[in-house]
Design a protein around this motif. Sequence first.
Motif, PDB file in Angstrom:
ATOM      1  N   CYS A 118     -25.252  62.941 -17.537  1.00 51.60           N
ATOM      2  CA  CYS A 118     -23.890  63.317 -17.156  1.00 51.60           C
ATOM      3  C   CYS A 118     -23.532  64.642 -17.825  1.00 51.60           C
ATOM      4  CB  CYS A 118     -22.941  62.215 -17.590  1.00 51.60           C
ATOM      5  SG  CYS A 118     -21.241  62.454 -17.122  1.00 51.60           S
ATOM      6  N   ARG A 119     -23.001  65.589 -17.050  1.00 51.32           N
ATOM      7  CA  ARG A 119     -22.682  66.915 -17.581  1.00 51.32           C
ATOM      8  C   ARG A 119     -21.191  67.209 -17.650  1.00 51.32           C
ATOM      9  NH1 ARG A 119     -27.498  70.651 -15.125  1.00 51.32           N
ATOM     10  NH2 ARG A 119     -29.068  69.036 -15.329  1.00 51.32           N
ATOM     11  N   LYS A 120     -20.411  66.525 -16.817  1.00 54.42           N
ATOM     12  CA  LYS A 120     -18.963  66.755 -16.793  1.00 54.42           C
ATOM     13  C   LYS A 120     -18.260  65.406 -16.831  1.00 54.42           C
ATOM     14  CE  LYS A 120     -18.970  68.860 -12.881  1.00 54.42           C
ATOM     15  NZ  LYS A 120     -18.604  69.559 -11.649  1.00 54.42           N
ATOM     16  N   PRO A 121     -17.121  65.334 -17.507  1.00 52.28           N
ATOM     17  CA  PRO A 121     -16.389  64.068 -17.564  1.00 52.28           C
ATOM     18  C   PRO A 121     -16.069  63.507 -16.172  1.00 52.28           C
ATOM     19  CG  PRO A 121     -15.432  65.635 -19.099  1.00 52.28           C
ATOM     20  CD  PRO A 121     -16.461  66.384 -18.295  1.00 52.28           C
ATOM     21  N   GLN A 122     -15.809  64.385 -15.226  1.00 53.65           N
ATOM     22  CA  GLN A 122     -15.453  63.928 -13.883  1.00 53.65           C
ATOM     23  C   GLN A 122     -16.606  63.201 -13.184  1.00 53.65           C
ATOM     24  OE1 GLN A 122     -15.007  66.950 -15.159  1.00 53.65           O
ATOM     25  NE2 GLN A 122     -12.869  67.516 -14.922  1.00 53.65           N
ATOM     26  N   GLU A 123     -17.824  63.305 -13.731  1.00 51.27           N
ATOM     27  CA  GLU A 123     -18.969  62.589 -13.169  1.00 51.27           C
ATOM     28  C   GLU A 123     -18.995  61.119 -13.602  1.00 51.27           C
ATOM     29  OE1 GLU A 123     -22.407  64.822 -14.394  1.00 51.27           O
ATOM     30  OE2 GLU A 123     -21.964  66.480 -13.037  1.00 51.27           O
ATOM     31  N   VAL A 124     -18.194  60.776 -14.598  1.00 52.58           N
ATOM     32  CA  VAL A 124     -18.121  59.396 -15.073  1.00 52.58           C
ATOM     33  C   VAL A 124     -17.292  58.607 -14.056  1.00 52.58           C
ATOM     34  CG1 VAL A 124     -17.309  57.855 -16.900  1.00 52.58           C
ATOM     35  CG2 VAL A 124     -18.348  60.064 -17.488  1.00 52.58           C
ATOM     36  N   GLY A 125     -17.941  57.648 -13.402  1.00 49.25           N
ATOM     37  CA  GLY A 125     -17.244  56.831 -12.416  1.00 49.25           C
ATOM     38  C   GLY A 125     -16.334  55.817 -13.096  1.00 49.25           C
ATOM     39  N   PHE A 126     -15.273  55.445 -12.417  1.00 50.62           N
ATOM     40  CA  PHE A 126     -14.351  54.477 -13.018  1.00 50.62           C
ATOM     41  C   PHE A 126     -13.688  53.626 -11.959  1.00 50.62           C
ATOM     42  CE2 PHE A 126     -11.551  57.947 -11.978  1.00 50.62           C
ATOM     43  CZ  PHE A 126     -10.360  57.340 -11.615  1.00 50.62           C
ATOM     44  N   ARG A 127     -13.251  52.459 -12.398  1.00 52.55           N
ATOM     45  CA  ARG A 127     -12.433  51.559 -11.590  1.00 52.55           C
ATOM     46  C   ARG A 127     -11.356  50.985 -12.488  1.00 52.55           C
ATOM     47  NH1 ARG A 127     -15.779  47.317  -8.185  1.00 52.55           N
ATOM     48  NH2 ARG A 127     -13.783  47.185  -7.128  1.00 52.55           N
ATOM     49  N   LEU A 128     -10.207  50.762 -11.925  1.00 50.71           N
ATOM     50  CA  LEU A 128      -9.103  50.104 -12.628  1.00 50.71           C
ATOM     51  C   LEU A 128      -8.787  48.817 -11.877  1.00 50.71           C
ATOM     52  CD1 LEU A 128      -6.611  53.100 -13.018  1.00 50.71           C
ATOM     53  CD2 LEU A 128      -8.392  52.418 -14.600  1.00 50.71           C
ATOM     54  N   ALA A 129      -8.323  47.824 -12.605  1.00 51.82           N
ATOM     55  CA  ALA A 129      -7.946  46.574 -11.957  1.00 51.82           C
ATOM     56  C   ALA A 129      -6.841  45.897 -12.754  1.00 51.82           C
ATOM     57  CB  ALA A 129      -9.150  45.641 -11.848  1.00 51.82           C
ATOM     58  N   THR A 130      -6.112  45.048 -12.057  1.00 50.19           N
ATOM     59  CA  THR A 130      -5.144  44.163 -12.698  1.00 50.19           C
ATOM     60  C   THR A 130      -5.687  42.756 -12.533  1.00 50.19           C
ATOM     61  OG1 THR A 130      -3.362  45.666 -12.103  1.00 50.19           O
ATOM     62  CG2 THR A 130      -2.735  43.429 -12.744  1.00 50.19           C
ATOM     63  N   VAL A 131      -5.968  42.125 -13.652  1.00 48.00           N
ATOM     64  CA  VAL A 131      -6.635  40.825 -13.676  1.00 48.00           C
ATOM     65  C   VAL A 131      -5.671  39.793 -14.247  1.00 48.00           C
ATOM     66  CG1 VAL A 131      -8.641  39.594 -14.617  1.00 48.00           C
ATOM     67  CG2 VAL A 131      -8.832  42.018 -14.038  1.00 48.00           C
ATOM     68  N   ALA A 132      -5.764  38.594 -13.751  1.00 43.36           N
ATOM     69  CA  ALA A 132      -4.912  37.512 -14.263  1.00 43.36           C
ATOM     70  C   ALA A 132      -5.164  37.292 -15.744  1.00 43.36           C
ATOM     71  CB  ALA A 132      -5.185  36.226 -13.488  1.00 43.36           C
TER      72      ALA A 132
END
Length: 128
Positions: free
Chosen positions: A83-97
Amino acid sequence: MLFLFNDRVLRLTGNADFVINSGIPATAVARYTLADSILATQTAVMEVPNLAVESPLKAAALAWLIASRSDANAVLFIAPPKCRKPQEVGFRLATVALTTLGSLMALQEAGKLNSGIINNSVWQSFAA
């Protein structure tokens, strides 16, 4: 508050002072948007891919920033190899019970939490 950061359930306590004490500048706490908080987390994960294990205090502070700017209580950040740039780091957000996070925390405390359980409990339910 319980918060899932990759493969660790963190217990977030405190307020903005906690984040500042972890090394994140007060100006960041005051001014960061959700996008800024995500970029800060991408940068941290790019530098330390296993952030929640190797630097749980920083992971908790970044999780607090995200939680305070969204409804998310679970994140998944994955840095690709070389990985060379922070924007290459994939991410997901969720709201979990909360019950799900509590169950995951109990498994973690018993030493039985693994990525398969997390995927089945959290991420696969959002893939549909």
